[in-house]
Design an enzyme around this catalytic site. Structure first.
Site, mmCIF file in Angstrom:
data_model
loop_
_atom_site.group_PDB
_atom_site.id
_atom_site.type_symbol
_atom_site.label_atom_id
_atom_site.label_comp_id
_atom_site.label_asym_id
_atom_site.label_seq_id
_atom_site.Cartn_x
_atom_site.Cartn_y
_atom_site.Cartn_z
ATOM 1 N N ALA A 101 0.857 -1.190 0.000
ATOM 2 C CA ALA A 101 0.000 0.000 0.000
ATOM 3 C C ALA A 101 0.893 1.240 0.000
ATOM 4 C CB ALA A 101 -0.896 0.012 1.232
ATOM 5 N N LYS A 102 0.326 2.377 -0.220
ATOM 6 C CA LYS A 102 1.054 3.638 -0.094
ATOM 7 C C LYS A 102 0.039 4.755 0.080
ATOM 8 C CE LYS A 102 5.367 5.185 -0.367
ATOM 9 N NZ LYS A 102 6.580 4.477 0.046
ATOM 10 N N GLY A 103 0.461 5.835 0.708
ATOM 11 C CA GLY A 103 -0.455 6.947 0.870
ATOM 12 C C GLY A 103 0.289 8.257 0.814
#
Ligand code: NAD
Length: 411
Positions: A101-103
């Site tokens: 994931a990444k944000g």
């Protein structure tokens, strides 16, 4: 080329070797969930500011999704999407039980006060707390975020869901963090550099090293490699490059930067060169540890180092990667080279779930074991299939995620 297209290109090169079907490729490349939220905050001067925050959850076939939170004015959905998928392959390459994931938030942190940074972070968590969690998606620091930000995230998330320090990693060591997390990525780069040097038949004492970027990753990699007898002849940061043929005194340079607002500006124990010159130095090992996209089709023909370890994410553009490979340059790809950080994040999460504090020796020993195993596997695959280390690393990551997807069942 957009960031996500570059990842797709490397993915497809490996998928061709693995003979993956089109349907499987589409499944593995498509993010499970992409969240975009409005973050409305009151600034210190009373003004209202509306920011955009993103969280892309790419894949969870191998476990909870994991990846950093980036606060930078250039953050956009395409960048977050490509970094989220890179996390999936990275976590699979080092075989830790996570998806990717990444944000991020599109904001210039240099223009924010600490109180504003805290309000923005808490507001972001208000918006996404339901879709993250210690068993679903675990954020970590990235550009523009740090241990303090992670402590706010833990606190804000715990208000909704109860005490659970494993909701986020990269926390302050005295607040459920783990010793050795700060040095982990740079140390991992050093461990893997030594492995590659050895495998190519060279010795550390005959290895001159140039490192672009002297922040967390670059400075720890420099320290580790100097202690291992390599000669670090050049370092750099935003203020430019610093070259000393006999070898930079890394400890002295670190002390200098630490007492100079984290900058090498004015460092007089070495000759001042430009960041471009540093990349083109006559050295045995080049470590880009600053930004993405610094090695391009324009400067690639002038790069002399026969070995590049990608400490930064995507420092080499795809066309330059192709040209360097044709030139015979060995490139250890980012999805293996900088995986030390997420590996120690995994230890932090594991210790949080056990409510048991790990010691530094154990962290270093386990980090070495995990990275060494991954290196051997990638090296063997690249020899077996006669492909670059990048393609081999993608093959390893994709095959593990693909296998978990099939074992878990798609229906
Ligand atoms: P950092 O902010 O601590 O350090 C970045 C360094 O690069 C600083 O010395 C800065 O002055 C320098 N820099 C910035 N722009 C530059 C330019 N144009 N030319 C030369 N130097 C420049 O960041 P970091 O945590 O060391 O991360 C470095 C890279 O490694 C990033 O690409 C990051 O995404 C990647 N990375 C970091 C981690 C981690 O655990 N910190 C993990 C994986 C990947």
């Amino acid at each position: 080329m957009k960031a996500s297209e570059a990842v797709k290109l490397y993915f497809n090169r490996a998928a061709d070797k693995l003979e993956l079907t089109e349907n499987m490729r589409t499944l593995l490349l498509t993010a499970k969930r992409e969240v975009q939220v409005q973050i409305a905050v009151e600034m210190d001067n009373g003004d209202l500011q509306t920011l955009i925050g993103y969280r892309v959850q790419h894949d969870n076939a191998r476990g909870p999704m994991k990846g950093g939170l980036r606060y930078h004015h250039e953050v956009d959905l395409d960048e977050v999407r490509s970094l989220a998928s890179l996390m999936t392959w990275k976590n699979a390459v080092v075989n830790i039980p996570y998806g990717g994931a990444k944000g991020g938030i599109a904001v210039d942190v240099r223009k924010l006060s600490t109180r504003e940074l805290e309000r923005i972070t808490r507001k972001f968590i208000d918006e996404i707390h339901d879709v993250i969690g210690p068993d679903t998606d675990i954020p970590a620091p990235d550009m523009g975020t740090n241990a303090e930000v992670m402590a706010w995230i833990m606190n804000q998330h715990n208000k909704y869901h109860g005490f659970s320090p494993g909701i986020v990693t990269g926390k302050p060591v005295e607040h459920y963090g783990i010793p050795g997390r700060e040095e982990a990525t740079g140390r991992g780069v050093g461990i893997l550099a030594l492995k590659t040097i050895g495998r190519l038949g060279h010795k550390p004492q005959d290895t001159r090293v140039a490192i672009q970027g002297f922040g967390n990753v670059g400075s720890h990699a420099a320290k580790f490699l100097q202690q291992a007898d390599c000669r670090v002849v050049a370092i750099s940061d935003l203020s430019g490059g610093y070259y000393f043929e006999a070898g930079i005194n890394v400890a002295e340079a670190r002390n200098y930067a630490n007492s100079n607002n984290h900058s090498l500006k004015g460092y007089h124990s070495a000759e001042h060169i430009s960041n471009e010159e540093l990349l083109e130095l006559d050295v045995e090992l080049l470590i880009p540890a600053a930004l993405g996209g610094v090695i391009t089709i324009e400067n690639a023909p002038r790069i002399k180092a026969p070995l590049i370890i990608e400490a930064a994410n995507a420092p080499i553009r795809p066309k330059a990667d192709k040209l360097l490979s044709q030139q015979g340059t060995v490139i250890l790809p980012d999805i293996l080279a900088n995986a030390g950080g997420v590996t120690v994040s995994y230890f932090e999460w594991a210790q949080n779930r056990q409510y048991y504090q790990w010691g530094l020796d154990r962290v270093r020993q386990e980090l070495d074991r995990i990275l060494s195993t991954a290196f051997e596997e990638v090296w063997a695959l690249s020899r077996e299939h006669d492909v670059s280390l990048r393609t081999a690393a993608f093959m390893l990551g994709i095959s593990r995620v693909g296998r978990a997807t099939v074992l878990g069942g798609i229906t």
